[in-house]
Design a protein around this motif. Structure first.
Motif, PDB file in Angstrom:
ATOM      1  N   ASN B 334       0.836  -1.203   0.000  1.00 50.11           N
ATOM      2  CA  ASN B 334       0.000   0.000   0.000  1.00 50.11           C
ATOM      3  C   ASN B 334       0.875   1.260   0.000  1.00 50.11           C
ATOM      4  OD1 ASN B 334       0.890   0.333   2.609  1.00 50.11           O
ATOM      5  ND2 ASN B 334      -1.120   0.221   3.558  1.00 50.11           N
ATOM      6  N   ARG B 371      -6.823   0.986  -5.700  1.00 51.92           N
ATOM      7  CA  ARG B 371      -5.722   1.497  -6.518  1.00 51.92           C
ATOM      8  C   ARG B 371      -6.258   1.980  -7.856  1.00 51.92           C
ATOM      9  NH1 ARG B 371      -3.532  -2.660  -3.519  1.00 51.92           N
ATOM     10  NH2 ARG B 371      -1.484  -2.259  -2.614  1.00 51.92           N
ATOM     11  N   ASP B 381      -2.425   4.479  -4.891  1.00 52.00           N
ATOM     12  CA  ASP B 381      -3.310   4.126  -3.777  1.00 52.00           C
ATOM     13  C   ASP B 381      -4.200   5.333  -3.477  1.00 52.00           C
ATOM     14  OD1 ASP B 381      -4.461   3.593  -1.323  1.00 52.00           O
ATOM     15  OD2 ASP B 381      -2.660   2.681  -0.464  1.00 52.00           O
TER      16      ASP B 381
END
Lengths: 374, 595
Positions: B334, B371, B381
């Motif tokens: 992430n 995403r 992200d």
């Protein structure tokens, strides 16, 4: 031949007398006035007197060293470091100036420099207990527990009732999973002023075992005995955070900062909480302060880099992330973020290198956990 | 100032570097799953954890729970012990919406787990079930006649016409040999997995079909999860703890099972995993997978969501091989650089920019992650920016899908939730074993808002959910949902939301590519609107959704044209005479466009 007595920052405070010979009588007079002022706790006046001594005799090493000690107590760490370094340039044998320098580094948060300076001081004079004590403490601060333990053990033998040393020793043993931590904690509990530190040590051990409810109770007990205990509120914040009480954790970290604005750990935690809440400006402010305070510690550098990356300040992020990676070459997350920063700046080769390294390190993490299985 | 006080003060002067290093959130994976730390319980006004509360009286009903009376209530999923002492007990199972009899109505396949007693032969093995659509939102169990009961410890199902005969086949993953159910065109199936070389073995999870090399035949990717003996619960040198409480171990710390890519050579499949460059060298724990052309270069790429480990993004080189670009693309971890406990995968163009985006469901104490596809095989992200971080933190997400539930032309998001630790019900952690699903309404591609869970509605159903599949079960132009619930009956959510206009497009090709056109990209052009949908096998969590491309059109009543990019890269434009209907488009019958 000069009679050299340096007023060390750490030697029994203002009671140590200084008298150092000087070629220039007015320099000597100013020096003595500075010592007298320092003994009275008049630090500004002492600094001024030392400056006058230096003006009269620029190569007056003792005056430089004492000025450094005073500036450190005034919180002017950068200037303190410069003064101590000048003293050592003039007279490299002046080990007391080296200790003052180490302590100034220590207080400035430059832990690596403090370690090196204390090591040099120890090499020059291994008989002085204070050197070993400080070296042991700062080694624990930098996570070099194995290296710290012999110094702390020797210090604890020489001065068995020193709670700060016992606390650091207990911490070092506990982090290494060494059962001697319990015995050290017992000794700590029976020293004068040691009981609150014992509670704190117990709290940290419970924290390490993820027993955060009990850890909080231990910290509360410590707080009841000595609410001014170093790092107490950061530790409380950490356990509250682990229990999911983010508001309580934030309050604890803010209390830590209210007590000492120079608490880099509190700044880092607040930066992280603000970042998670998408308050990037506040997050950056705390992260920048943490970096200012503790220099090249991987977490504060990496966190600041990540926040800057989220803010779109990619070029600025790169320098912090690079230093985070230098400080912790095994951190896959910093590598990934550095790769992203390079990628955005069009540095394809550097980005590819960091991404490959991030991938390799993540794989290693997983493999290490597997190897830990029975 | 005495030396003692100076020493004590020295401890306070600087930060506790190494101590803090060990404690800086988020900590190490807890209980073997990667999370974002620990969060305070979120409760509703009646002090219920938000995962099993937060219902809103009088809110508009979007989904109705229509399980009772549908026929599906006769199915009961079972997996391991109620205590969930082993990781094997928790991740089953998926669900498939497939039209196995080619009658134009979606049928339902529900995967079942198993028990140790069944493995030892001391009790009958739970069976999977195939329900034929009766065209009135009821279903008839035709499992026994169809021969698809599986009776192994099942996890997932993928659909694809692997033999290009115009009939949908099923691939069912298990712990143990997988099944490839070939459709016999008469309501029955034959398991040809062994003959075709795709039993795989070990622990397979969320497989998917896709023609990666453009030879016109569907290939098959089968991710592996954990390498373990089902008779023995994996243990750890140290207790596996979640929030300080002992729980089953894994997946971190356990050995991963290998992923496999099978190339379809017509009469058999050949394992080309290593040759193609998709060998799971790190032995990560694979869950959701999908073939999708992320970079729009005309070649299907492969996305693999890994549990508590970095995800894989295998970019198709166009030469029969893949390049893993998970880290450079931003798909592996992430925005904080942290791997998450990935479970399910939704694919769709949420911002209508013509590129397919990805949403991954994760563990509780962590957010799911959206995403955005930036083009050029890069993702950003956008979770926090789109308002999707906080609402999902207490939930443990599994099946997920982009669906335009109100047909306004913007893809919304649905997540089926349920925990893996039954222990969570014993503590005041704000999370529960059974959890309500989440539906997020897409506000023009710039924000997602949670749709209130109207009391008594399908969104207020508290379920130990796993797989979820999306499709128009009653052909009314609104997307319905079927959820396979762990150790329980499934749930049928009928979409009753006021909805805009729509069109649903079934694409097929008679030659030169997979018959079911898996991998095709369908774009509807209506005025300034350009809406993209991909025909995908797999995705969600171990589930198969409707292969028809569904488009919400809002108030639009006229479609200018429909463009299909076929799996081989050829592009055709089609005109349509009306909307609010299901249309079938066949390759070669449109106007050929330049690639």
């Amino acid at each position: 031949m000069r009679a050299i007595v340096i007023l060390l920052l750490f030697v029994r405070g203002a009671t140590a007398l200084a008298a150092a010979a000087a070629q220039d009588p007015s320099a000597l007079a100013s020096f003595r006035a500075g010592v007298a002022a320092q003994q009275r706790g008049e630090l500004e006046r002492a600094a001024e007197a030392y400056r006058q001594a230096i003006e009269a005799e620029p190569r007056y090493a003792e005056a430089h060293a004492n000025l450094g000690a005073v500036l450190a107590r005034l919180g002017q760490y950068d200037q303190a470091v410069l003064s101590c370094e000048r003293a050592l340039l003039i007279n490299p044998q002046l080990n007391a100036a080296r200790l003052n320098l180490g302590l100034a580094h220590y207080r400035a948060g430059a832990l690596a420099a403090a370690v090196e300076t204390f090591k040099a001081a120890y090499a020059a004079d291994s008989s002085l207990l204070q050197i070993r004590q400080l070296l042991g403490l700062v080694l624990v601060e930098t996570g070099k527990d194995a290296e710290a333990i012999p110094h702390l053990e020797a210090s604890a033998q020489a001065d068995p009732d020193e709670p700060a040393v016992l606390y650091a020793l207990g911490r070092a043993y506990a982090r290494r999973g060494d059962r001697r931590a319990d015995a050290v904690a017992e000794r700590l509990a029976h020293t004068r002023e040691g009981l609150p530190l014992w509670h704190q040590l117990r709290g940290l051990a419970l924290q390490q075992e993820n027993r955060h409810d009990q850890a909080l109770a231990a910290f509360e007990a410590a707080s009841a005995l000595n609410a001014a205990l170093p790092r107490l509120f950061v530790n409380i914040g950490v356990s509250r955070l682990a229990l999911g009480d983010r508001a309580g954790a934030r309050q604890a970290f803010e209390t830590a900062l209210a007590r000492s604005e120079r608490d880099a750990a509190a700044h880092v935690y607040l930066a992280w909480l603000d970042e998670q809440d998408d308050r990037l400006t506040d997050a950056r402010r705390h992260a920048e302060r943490a970096v200012q305070l503790e220099g090249d510690v991987s977490e504060s550098r990496g966190l600041l880099g990540r926040i800057l990356l989220k803010e779109g300040s990619t070029a600025a992020a790169v320098s912090h992330l690079e230093r985070a990676v230098l400080a912790d070459t095994e951190n896959a997350s910093w590598r990934f973020l550095l790769g992203q920063a390079h990628q955005r700046l069009g540095n394809a080769a550097a980005a590819a290198r960091e991404f490959a390294e991030a991938r390799r390190l993540k794989e290693l993490e997983v493999l290490r956990e597997r190897k830990a299985k029975p | 100032m005495t030396w003692r006080t100076i020493l004590a003060a020295a401890l306070a002067l600087v930060a506790v570097g190494p101590d803090r290093a060990a404690q800086t959130p988020p900590g190490p994976p807890s209980g073997g799953s990667s999370t974002a730390g620990t969060f305070a319980p979120v409760k509703d006004a009646r002090k219920r954890p938000i995962t099993a509360g937060g219902f809103v009286d009088g809110a508009p009903i979007v989904f109705e729970d229509r399980t009772a009376g549908s026929g599906l209530e006769t199915f009961r999923h079972r997996s391991g012990s109620p205590e969930k002492t082993s990781i094997l007990d928790v991740p089953s199972g998926g669900v498939g919406l497939i039209d196995f009899d080619n009658d134009g109505w979606l049928d339902i396949y529900l995967v079942n787990g198993s028990t140790r007693a069944a493995l030892q032969g001391t009790e009958p093995a739970p069976r999977a079930a195939l329900f034929r659509n009766n065209h009135n939102l009821t279903f008839t169990d035709v499992t026994d006649r169809a021969g698809v009961a599986n009776r192994r410890w099942g996890f997932g199902v993928a659909a694809g016409d692997f033999d290009n005969d115009g009939w949908t086949d099923l691939y069912v993953t298990n712990h143990g040999p997988n099944r490839l159910y070939r459709n016999n065109h008469d309501g029955t199936f034959t398991d040809v997995a062994e003959r075709m070389g795709v039993t795989a073995g070990g622990w397979s999870t969320c497989a998917s079909f896709g023609d990666y090399d453009g030879d016109g035949r569907l290939d098959l990717f089968v991710p592996g999860y954990v390498d373990m003996d089902p008779e023995r619960s994996p243990t750890s040198a140290t207790p596996c703890l979640y929030r300080g409480e002992p729980v089953m171990c894994g997946p971190r710390g356990l050995r991963g099972a290998p992923d496999r890519l099978f190339h379809n050579e017509g009469d058999r499949f050949v394992d080309v995993t290593a040759r193609a460059g998709v060998r799971d060298s790190a032995g990560y724990y694979g869950f959701a997978t999908a073939w999708i052309d992320v970079d729009d270069d005309g070649h299907l790429d492969l996305l693999v969501v890994n549990d508590s480990a970095p995800n894989y993004f295998y970019r198709n080189t166009g030469k029969g091989t893949f390049e893993e670009i998970g880290f450079p693309s931003g798909f592996s971890v992430n925005e904080d650089g942290r791997e998450q406990a990935g479970m399910g995968l939704a694919l769709g163009d949420y911002d209508n920019d013509g590129r397919v985006d990805a949403y991954i469901t994760n563990f509780s104490d962590d957010s799911n992650t959206l995403r955005r596809n930036l083009g050029g095989a890069a993702f950003a992200d956008m979770t926090g920016a789109l308002g999707l971080r906080t609402p999902t933190l207490p939930f443990l997400g599994w099946g997920t899908g982009f669906l335009d539930y109100d047909n306004d032309g913007w893809l919304d998001l649905f997540v089926a939730n349920g925990h893996v630790y039954p222990q969570v019900d014993r503590f005041d952690w704000g999370m529960t074993w059974a959890q309500r699903p989440l539906l997020f309404h897409n506000r023009g591609g710039t924000r997602f808002d949670e749709v209130p869970a109207a009391t008594g509605s399908g969104l207020a159903a508290v379920l130990p959910a796993r797989g979820a599949a999306f499709g128009d079960l009653d052909n009314d132009g609104r997307i319905d949902i079927v959820i396979n619930n762990h150790d329980q009956r499934p749930t049928l959510l009928r979409n009753v939301a006021p909805a805009g206009h729509w069109i649903s497009i079934a694409v097929t090709q008679s030659a030169g590519g997979p018959r079911d056109a898996i991998g095709a990209v369908v774009t509807v052009e209506a005025g300034a609107q350009r809406l993209r949908r991909d025909v995908v096998s797999g995705g969600s969590y171990c589930s198969q959704s409707d292969l028809r491309a569904h488009f919400g059109l809002g108030r639009t009543t006229t479609i200018d044209r429909i463009i299909v990019r076929w799996p081989d890269g050829a592009r055709e434009a089609f005109g349509v005479s009306g909307i609010d209907r299901i249309v079938a488009l066949t390759k070669g019958r449109g106007e050929r466009l330049k690639p």
